[in-house]
Design a protein around this motif. Structure first.
Motif: not given
Length: 167
Positions: A28-33, A38-45, A54-57
């Motif tokens: 549960v704690l690993s889901i938000p990161g 993904s929202i930040a990177v995909v939203g920007e790029q 980046v999202v996979a890493l």
């Protein structure tokens, strides 16, 4: 009946793992990161190879601690000493020879803190228990070994110490 013990006889053995609730909690704690990344990177790029990488890493790094749930600590008392092997951190068992021991006490720690750690008081090995034994060693910091059966562990160490001194 006469008991014939060899140097490799095991007087006590215990295997402990992390608490059962820790897996779901880490998941549960690993889901938000990864989700926020993904929202930040995909939203920007936008969706590009770089954004996917980046999202996979970030997802891999967030899920990595879940692999530690397979860790386990094996504690053994033999005629030679106390062996501690906390897999995957120890490739071979750490042995505390009986020649180093001055005292063995059953103790309880105030809080649940799991894993291996160095404190001002010495090393602590606690996979799943606040209870355990504290080993006072000559000229060194004490070692705390967590155990689900601390009284049995302390008794096995004391018996092995007594047998060693009688030799």
């Amino acid at each position: 009946m006469v008991e014939d013990r060899t140097r490799t006889d095991v007087r006590f053995e215990e295997r402990q793992t992390l608490p059962s609730w820790m897996g779901p909690a880490l998941l549960v704690l690993s889901i938000p990161g990864p989700l926020l990344a993904s929202i930040a990177v995909v939203g920007e790029q936008g969706v590009t190879r770089r954004s996917i990488a980046v999202v996979a890493l970030v997802a891999a790094l967030a899920v990595l601690p879940i692999g530690l749930l397979r860790s386990a600590m094996r504690t053994r008392v033999t005629d030679d000493g106390l062996e501690i092997r906390y897999w995957p951190f120890h490739r071979t068992p750490r042995t505390i020879p009986f020649e180093e021991l001055e005292d063995v006490r059953v103790e309880r720690r105030r809080s649940y803190q799991y894993g291996i750690r160095w404190t001002r008081a010495g090393w602590e090995y606690t996979p799943n228990s606040r209870d355990g034994v504290e080993l006072t060693r000559r000229g060194q910091k004490p070692v705390f070994v967590g155990s689900d059966r601390p009284h049995e562990l302390a008794t096995a160490i004391r018996e092995a110490l007594g047998a060693r001194r009688r030799r």
